[in-house]
Design a protein around this motif. Structure first.
Motif, PDB file in Angstrom:
ATOM      1  N   ASP A   1       0.833  -1.214   0.000  1.00 55.27           N
ATOM      2  CA  ASP A   1       0.000   0.000   0.000  1.00 55.27           C
ATOM      3  C   ASP A   1       0.864   1.260   0.000  1.00 55.27           C
ATOM      4  O   ASP A   1       0.520   2.263  -0.638  1.00 55.27           O
ATOM      5  N   ALA A   2       1.981   1.230   0.741  1.00 57.79           N
ATOM      6  CA  ALA A   2       2.866   2.393   0.788  1.00 57.79           C
ATOM      7  C   ALA A   2       3.487   2.665  -0.576  1.00 57.79           C
ATOM      8  O   ALA A   2       3.713   3.818  -0.962  1.00 57.79           O
ATOM      9  N   ALA A   3       3.745   1.603  -1.341  1.00 58.99           N
ATOM     10  CA  ALA A   3       4.389   1.758  -2.643  1.00 58.99           C
ATOM     11  C   ALA A   3       3.394   1.993  -3.780  1.00 58.99           C
ATOM     12  O   ALA A   3       3.665   2.777  -4.697  1.00 58.99           O
ATOM     13  N   LEU A   4       2.241   1.307  -3.718  1.00 52.29           N
ATOM     14  CA  LEU A   4       1.332   1.284  -4.863  1.00 52.29           C
ATOM     15  C   LEU A   4      -0.032   1.912  -4.603  1.00 52.29           C
ATOM     16  O   LEU A   4      -0.822   2.055  -5.533  1.00 52.29           O
ATOM     17  N   GLY A   5      -0.333   2.235  -3.353  1.00 51.69           N
ATOM     18  CA  GLY A   5      -1.665   2.730  -3.018  1.00 51.69           C
ATOM     19  C   GLY A   5      -2.041   3.977  -3.804  1.00 51.69           C
ATOM     20  O   GLY A   5      -1.238   4.897  -3.947  1.00 51.69           O
ATOM     21  N   THR A   6      -3.272   3.993  -4.306  1.00 53.35           N
ATOM     22  CA  THR A   6      -3.760   5.155  -5.060  1.00 53.35           C
ATOM     23  C   THR A   6      -4.599   6.095  -4.205  1.00 53.35           C
ATOM     24  O   THR A   6      -4.782   7.251  -4.565  1.00 53.35           O
ATOM     25  N   ASP A   7      -5.105   5.591  -3.074  1.00 58.58           N
ATOM     26  CA  ASP A   7      -5.854   6.430  -2.147  1.00 58.58           C
ATOM     27  C   ASP A   7      -4.867   7.107  -1.207  1.00 58.58           C
ATOM     28  O   ASP A   7      -4.109   6.419  -0.508  1.00 58.58           O
ATOM     29  N   PRO A   8      -4.848   8.445  -1.145  1.00 62.86           N
ATOM     30  CA  PRO A   8      -3.857   9.139  -0.310  1.00 62.86           C
ATOM     31  C   PRO A   8      -3.910   8.739   1.162  1.00 62.86           C
ATOM     32  O   PRO A   8      -2.870   8.601   1.816  1.00 62.86           O
ATOM     33  N   GLY A   9      -5.129   8.532   1.692  1.00 58.34           N
ATOM     34  CA  GLY A   9      -5.256   8.142   3.090  1.00 58.34           C
ATOM     35  C   GLY A   9      -4.698   6.761   3.354  1.00 58.34           C
ATOM     36  O   GLY A   9      -3.995   6.532   4.353  1.00 58.34           O
ATOM     37  N   VAL A  10      -5.006   5.821   2.457  1.00 55.67           N
ATOM     38  CA  VAL A  10      -4.498   4.449   2.590  1.00 55.67           C
ATOM     39  C   VAL A  10      -2.978   4.448   2.504  1.00 55.67           C
ATOM     40  O   VAL A  10      -2.280   3.801   3.302  1.00 55.67           O
ATOM     41  N   ARG A  11      -2.455   5.212   1.545  1.00 58.81           N
ATOM     42  CA  ARG A  11      -0.999   5.231   1.349  1.00 58.81           C
ATOM     43  C   ARG A  11      -0.293   5.866   2.547  1.00 58.81           C
ATOM     44  O   ARG A  11       0.747   5.364   3.001  1.00 58.81           O
TER      45      ARG A  11
END
Length: 256
Positions: free
Chosen positions: A234-244
């Protein structure tokens, strides 16, 4: 019933994922039509639904698909159901997930549209390669995971994983079974990885609550390892700013 992937004029667009469009197609034999921006995900979901349909598993049935067209598409059976409430999600997930995890595979990794791996460890190292190529600033966290990955016993038989479990993907059919939707990320691997993925989706600060029984130390170690892997994803590929941001904070030890 003729299904060709086209969207009829009277189709109803329904809630979609970030990269897909989904319609309800009515008529004598209604179905769900899904268009994908990524053909590999279309191929993977079609393969997963075909396998699930064969095993009569808790999922929609695959009716038709064309993963070579632009856009790639699948047609799935309509599920007349409501999402299971979040406070009941974990309890009602147990049965459907056990049925899914009972389905064996012949390799590790995605069912279609991606490289197949001989071992689960090879698949996880391949995922780490993707994360560090996408986000070089996370190379230190990835290196620590690589070291831990090589210390853990991963001699397991491949089993089907949903690999995108989250509230909203489990539906309750009135007086019927519970069904799981959205199989784009399905893979063959270690069932504990599904629990770790869910812990990340629920934004738990530890994955341990996912093991309701008294786990063996080896299961605990694998759960923690997979949880960190999914956070790194998620840190590398997440598209949602909150998730990332959440995943990055837990991966690097910084505050949000």
């Amino acid at each position: 019933m003729r299904i060709d992937g086209r969207v009829p004029d009277d189709a109803t667009e329904i809630t979609t994922g970030q990269a897909n469009r989904v319609w309800y197609i009515g008529g004598r034999e209604p179905y769900i039509l899904k268009h994908y921006s990524d053909p590999a995900r279309a191929a993977n979901e079609a393969a997963a639904l075909a396998l699930l349909t064969h095993h009569r598993a808790p999922s929609p049935r695959l009716l038709h698909a064309d993963v070579e067209r632009q856009p790639a598409w699948t047609a799935q059976s309509v599920v007349q159901a409501e999402p299971v409430p979040a406070d009941q999600f974990l309890d009602e997930l147990v049965g459907p997930l056990a049925a899914v995890h009972a389905i064996p595979g012949t390799h590790f990794g995605r069912l279609a549209g991606a490289t197949r791996h001989h071992t689960w460890r090879d698949y996880l190292h391949d995922r780490l390669n993707l994360y560090t190529a996408t986000a070089p600033d996370l190379a230190t966290a990835a290196a620590a995971l690589r070291r831990d990955l090589d210390r853990v016993n991963l001699e397991i038989e491949p089993r089907l994983l949903h690999h995108d479990l989250q509230p909203g993907h489990l539906l309750r059919v009135p007086e019927g079974p519970r069904l799981l939707l959205d199989w784009e990320l399905a893979a063959f691997g270690d069932p504990i990885s599904d629990l770790a993925r869910l812990a990340v989706r629920l934004r738990l600060l530890s994955p341990q609550p996912m093991l309701t029984h008294r786990p063996a130390p080896a299961d605990q170690r694998r759960l923690d390892l997979y949880w960190r892997l999914h956070l790194l994803a998620d840190a590398a590929l997440g598209t949602d700013p909150g998730v990332r941001a959440h995943a990055l904070a837990l991966t690097t030890g910084t505050s949000t």
